[in-house]
Design a protein around this motif. Structure first.
Motif, PDB file in Angstrom:
ATOM      1  N   GLY A  29       0.762  -1.248   0.000  1.00 40.61           N
ATOM      2  CA  GLY A  29       0.000   0.000   0.000  1.00 40.61           C
ATOM      3  C   GLY A  29       0.790   1.294   0.000  1.00 40.61           C
ATOM      4  N   PRO A  30       1.721   1.515   0.954  1.00 40.76           N
ATOM      5  CA  PRO A  30       2.344   2.839   1.039  1.00 40.76           C
ATOM      6  C   PRO A  30       3.532   3.048   0.104  1.00 40.76           C
ATOM      7  CG  PRO A  30       3.082   1.480   2.868  1.00 40.76           C
ATOM      8  CD  PRO A  30       2.121   0.640   2.059  1.00 40.76           C
ATOM      9  N   VAL A  31       4.026   1.989  -0.547  1.00 37.87           N
ATOM     10  CA  VAL A  31       5.211   2.189  -1.381  1.00 37.87           C
ATOM     11  C   VAL A  31       4.809   2.612  -2.798  1.00 37.87           C
ATOM     12  CG1 VAL A  31       6.559   0.553   0.001  1.00 37.87           C
ATOM     13  CG2 VAL A  31       5.597  -0.212  -2.151  1.00 37.87           C
ATOM     14  N   SER A  32       5.761   3.197  -3.507  1.00 42.21           N
ATOM     15  CA  SER A  32       5.457   3.742  -4.837  1.00 42.21           C
ATOM     16  C   SER A  32       6.648   3.523  -5.765  1.00 42.21           C
ATOM     17  CB  SER A  32       5.207   5.245  -4.725  1.00 42.21           C
ATOM     18  OG  SER A  32       6.402   5.858  -4.238  1.00 42.21           O
ATOM     19  N   LYS A  33       6.412   3.835  -7.029  1.00 47.71           N
ATOM     20  CA  LYS A  33       7.480   3.730  -8.026  1.00 47.71           C
ATOM     21  C   LYS A  33       8.631   4.670  -7.641  1.00 47.71           C
ATOM     22  CE  LYS A  33       7.891   3.853 -13.027  1.00 47.71           C
ATOM     23  NZ  LYS A  33       7.244   4.175 -14.272  1.00 47.71           N
ATOM     24  N   ARG A  34       8.250   5.848  -7.190  1.00 47.51           N
ATOM     25  CA  ARG A  34       9.262   6.841  -6.820  1.00 47.51           C
ATOM     26  C   ARG A  34      10.113   6.359  -5.638  1.00 47.51           C
ATOM     27  NH1 ARG A  34       7.723  12.900  -4.999  1.00 47.51           N
ATOM     28  NH2 ARG A  34       9.765  13.422  -4.175  1.00 47.51           N
ATOM     29  N   PHE A  35       9.421   5.776  -4.625  1.00 48.52           N
ATOM     30  CA  PHE A  35      10.132   5.262  -3.456  1.00 48.52           C
ATOM     31  C   PHE A  35      11.082   4.139  -3.891  1.00 48.52           C
ATOM     32  CE2 PHE A  35      10.234   2.225   0.179  1.00 48.52           C
ATOM     33  CZ  PHE A  35      10.929   3.025   1.082  1.00 48.52           C
ATOM     34  N   ALA A  36      10.594   3.273  -4.789  1.00 44.99           N
ATOM     35  CA  ALA A  36      11.426   2.160  -5.272  1.00 44.99           C
ATOM     36  C   ALA A  36      12.707   2.699  -5.913  1.00 44.99           C
ATOM     37  CB  ALA A  36      10.642   1.313  -6.277  1.00 44.99           C
ATOM     38  N   LYS A  37      12.560   3.766  -6.681  1.00 44.80           N
ATOM     39  CA  LYS A  37      13.721   4.355  -7.347  1.00 44.80           C
ATOM     40  C   LYS A  37      14.680   4.949  -6.306  1.00 44.80           C
ATOM     41  CE  LYS A  37      14.792   7.094 -11.336  1.00 44.80           C
ATOM     42  NZ  LYS A  37      14.513   8.338 -12.004  1.00 44.80           N
ATOM     43  N   GLU A  38      14.101   5.658  -5.342  1.00 46.92           N
ATOM     44  CA  GLU A  38      14.921   6.297  -4.298  1.00 46.92           C
ATOM     45  C   GLU A  38      15.788   5.294  -3.539  1.00 46.92           C
ATOM     46  OE1 GLU A  38      11.784   9.844  -3.243  1.00 46.92           O
ATOM     47  OE2 GLU A  38      12.324   8.444  -1.642  1.00 46.92           O
ATOM     48  N   ILE A  39      15.216   4.130  -3.246  1.00 48.03           N
ATOM     49  CA  ILE A  39      15.966   3.163  -2.425  1.00 48.03           C
ATOM     50  C   ILE A  39      16.763   2.165  -3.268  1.00 48.03           C
ATOM     51  CG2 ILE A  39      14.336   3.376  -0.481  1.00 48.03           C
ATOM     52  CD1 ILE A  39      13.280   0.563  -1.228  1.00 48.03           C
ATOM     53  N   GLY A  40      16.680   2.313  -4.581  1.00 46.68           N
ATOM     54  CA  GLY A  40      17.499   1.468  -5.457  1.00 46.68           C
ATOM     55  C   GLY A  40      16.918   0.098  -5.776  1.00 46.68           C
ATOM     56  N   ALA A  41      15.595  -0.068  -5.607  1.00 50.19           N
ATOM     57  CA  ALA A  41      14.979  -1.354  -5.997  1.00 50.19           C
ATOM     58  C   ALA A  41      14.964  -1.447  -7.525  1.00 50.19           C
ATOM     59  CB  ALA A  41      13.557  -1.441  -5.445  1.00 50.19           C
ATOM     60  N   ASP A  42      14.903  -2.662  -8.040  1.00 47.72           N
ATOM     61  CA  ASP A  42      14.878  -2.842  -9.501  1.00 47.72           C
ATOM     62  C   ASP A  42      13.487  -2.616 -10.065  1.00 47.72           C
ATOM     63  OD1 ASP A  42      17.661  -3.828  -9.990  1.00 47.72           O
ATOM     64  OD2 ASP A  42      17.000  -5.314  -8.524  1.00 47.72           O
ATOM     65  N   ALA A  43      12.450  -2.835  -9.239  1.00 48.10           N
ATOM     66  CA  ALA A  43      11.083  -2.674  -9.753  1.00 48.10           C
ATOM     67  C   ALA A  43      10.097  -2.444  -8.615  1.00 48.10           C
ATOM     68  CB  ALA A  43      10.668  -3.926 -10.535  1.00 48.10           C
ATOM     69  N   TYR A  44       8.934  -1.901  -9.017  1.00 53.59           N
ATOM     70  CA  TYR A  44       7.816  -1.684  -8.093  1.00 53.59           C
ATOM     71  C   TYR A  44       6.564  -2.201  -8.781  1.00 53.59           C
ATOM     72  CZ  TYR A  44       3.668   0.826  -6.555  1.00 53.59           C
ATOM     73  OH  TYR A  44       2.400   1.120  -6.162  1.00 53.59           O
ATOM     74  N   ALA A  45       5.652  -2.787  -7.983  1.00 47.49           N
ATOM     75  CA  ALA A  45       4.363  -3.196  -8.561  1.00 47.49           C
ATOM     76  C   ALA A  45       3.237  -2.720  -7.656  1.00 47.49           C
ATOM     77  CB  ALA A  45       4.301  -4.717  -8.698  1.00 47.49           C
ATOM     78  N   SER A  46       2.204  -2.186  -8.285  1.00 41.85           N
ATOM     79  CA  SER A  46       1.085  -1.657  -7.495  1.00 41.85           C
ATOM     80  C   SER A  46       0.105  -2.753  -7.086  1.00 41.85           C
ATOM     81  CB  SER A  46       0.349  -0.567  -8.282  1.00 41.85           C
ATOM     82  OG  SER A  46      -0.182  -1.144  -9.454  1.00 41.85           O
ATOM     83  N   ASP A  47       0.085  -3.861  -7.818  1.00 40.78           N
ATOM     84  CA  ASP A  47      -0.786  -4.972  -7.414  1.00 40.78           C
ATOM     85  C   ASP A  47      -0.140  -6.304  -7.799  1.00 40.78           C
ATOM     86  OD1 ASP A  47      -1.420  -5.576 -10.122  1.00 40.78           O
ATOM     87  OD2 ASP A  47      -2.991  -4.063 -10.115  1.00 40.78           O
ATOM     88  N   ALA A  48      -0.814  -7.379  -7.427  1.00 35.59           N
ATOM     89  CA  ALA A  48      -0.207  -8.692  -7.595  1.00 35.59           C
ATOM     90  C   ALA A  48      -0.028  -9.068  -9.074  1.00 35.59           C
ATOM     91  CB  ALA A  48      -1.060  -9.743  -6.877  1.00 35.59           C
ATOM     92  N   VAL A  49      -0.985  -8.663  -9.900  1.00 37.89           N
ATOM     93  CA  VAL A  49      -0.895  -9.000 -11.327  1.00 37.89           C
ATOM     94  C   VAL A  49       0.313  -8.287 -11.944  1.00 37.89           C
ATOM     95  CG1 VAL A  49      -2.072  -8.817 -13.561  1.00 37.89           C
ATOM     96  CG2 VAL A  49      -3.371  -9.442 -11.504  1.00 37.89           C
ATOM     97  N   GLU A  50       0.442  -6.994 -11.601  1.00 36.43           N
ATOM     98  CA  GLU A  50       1.587  -6.238 -12.109  1.00 36.43           C
ATOM     99  C   GLU A  50       2.895  -6.818 -11.553  1.00 36.43           C
ATOM    100  OE1 GLU A  50       3.043  -1.647 -12.774  1.00 36.43           O
ATOM    101  OE2 GLU A  50       1.939  -2.118 -10.969  1.00 36.43           O
ATOM    102  N   GLY A  51       2.833  -7.318 -10.299  1.00 39.30           N
ATOM    103  CA  GLY A  51       4.007  -7.934  -9.683  1.00 39.30           C
ATOM    104  C   GLY A  51       4.526  -9.088 -10.521  1.00 39.30           C
ATOM    105  N   VAL A  52       3.640  -9.950 -10.947  1.00 38.69           N
ATOM    106  CA  VAL A  52       4.049 -11.103 -11.756  1.00 38.69           C
ATOM    107  C   VAL A  52       4.653 -10.620 -13.081  1.00 38.69           C
ATOM    108  CG1 VAL A  52       3.255 -13.191 -12.942  1.00 38.69           C
ATOM    109  CG2 VAL A  52       2.323 -12.611 -10.698  1.00 38.69           C
TER     110      VAL A  52
END
Ligand code: B1M
Length: 213
Positions: free
Chosen positions: A181-204
């Motif tokens: 819920g609280p994480v975002s694409k921007r947060f993912a970029k800030e912390i150096g993650a390779d990807a962000y998904a807003s829901d489970a389908v997008e996660g896959v």
């Protein structure tokens, strides 16, 4: 029971934490030929309604707990009816919820959809600190580590996991995706993650992209 009515009853049973009736309602909806994904969606709507009522201070913590339990009970009935394909062919994914956070329904959904899409899923559960995540990554050497957080306070722990993986050279083999819920694409970029998904389908979808399949 008529289709729309039974979906409403399923939503209400989850919202109200009715673990006694939910299994029967879900089973009867499936028996009358309803699409399992629609049944599943009716349960998600129930959780969302519970969360909204909690925000509005009409529901309290025990209501959240009961809604979570009713959802899990309903999932046990619907899960075998959702599509399954051969496990483990598509890649290996390690999943966990971050330290201080016991929310696991979203993570479990991601895991469920990954298994359905043929991934091997290692789920290390909830409340994982950096040490638990990195030890599990070393042990299992997954293609992807997926971290989930539902609280604005706990999502901050994700950055430490990523930095520690960087230092230990663990990101050469393992990509990192985050969600919740609280994480975002921007947060993912800030912390150096390779990807962000807003829901489970997008996660896959994103996990498939990360490992090039
Ligand atoms: Co909690 N809770 N809760 N809760 N709870 C929320 C998250 C909250 C938004 C409720 C609210 O205020 N409206 C709020 C968080 C506020 C904030 O920080 N922004 C909150 C709070 C405050 C708390 C407590 C602090 C309450 C208290 O004690 N005062 C406490 C914290 C406990 C802790 O973790 N230390 C708490 C406790 C609980 C329960 C234990 C009672 C229970 C959890 C049961 C369980 O998970 N087994 C619970 C529940 C059920 C909720 C709500 C109602 C539902 C969460 C849920 O399962 N949603 C929730 C309100 C809400 O979200 N509307 C709320 C359904 C699930 C499918 O969605 O998890 O978002 P979600 O997952 C989605 C996406 O986010 C994404 O895909 C999923 C499916 O599409 N996703 C990923 C998630 N992880 C992913 C990972 C990926 C990719 C996608 O890749 C790896």
């Amino acid at each position: 029971m008529e289709n729309t009515n039974i979906f409403i009853s399923i939503t209400e049973a989850v919202r109200d934490g009715d673990s006694y009736d939910i299994a029967e309602l879900v089973q009867s909806s499936l028996d009358s030929g309803n699409d399992p994904y629609k049944v599943f969606n009716a349960m998600i709507v129930g959780l969302e309604k519970c969360g909204k009522l909690f925000e509005e201070r009409e529901f309290f913590l025990p209501d959240l707990i009961m809604a979570g339990e009713a959802f899990t009970t309903g999932m046990e009935v619907v899960e075998p009816h959702l599509a399954q394909t051969s496990i483990g062919q598509a890649g290996k994914v390690l999943l966990g919820t971050v330290a201080g956070d016991v929310h696991d329904i979203g993570k479990n959904l991601v895991g469920f959809l990954l298994k359905s899409a043929g991934f091997q899923v290692i789920d290390i559960g909830t409340d994982n600190d950096t040490d638990k995540f990195t030890r599990a990554v070393k042990e299992h050497q997954p293609d992807v580590l997926g971290m989930s957080a539902l609280l604005t306070t706990t999502m901050l722990g994700m950055e430490d996991v990523i930095k520690t993986m960087d230092k230990g050279g663990l990101r050469k083999k393992t990509k990192v995706i985050i969600g919740g819920g609280p994480v975002s694409k921007r947060f993912a970029k800030e912390i150096g993650a390779d990807a962000y998904a807003s829901d489970a389908v997008e996660g896959v979808k994103k996990i498939k992209e990360l490992i090039g399949r």
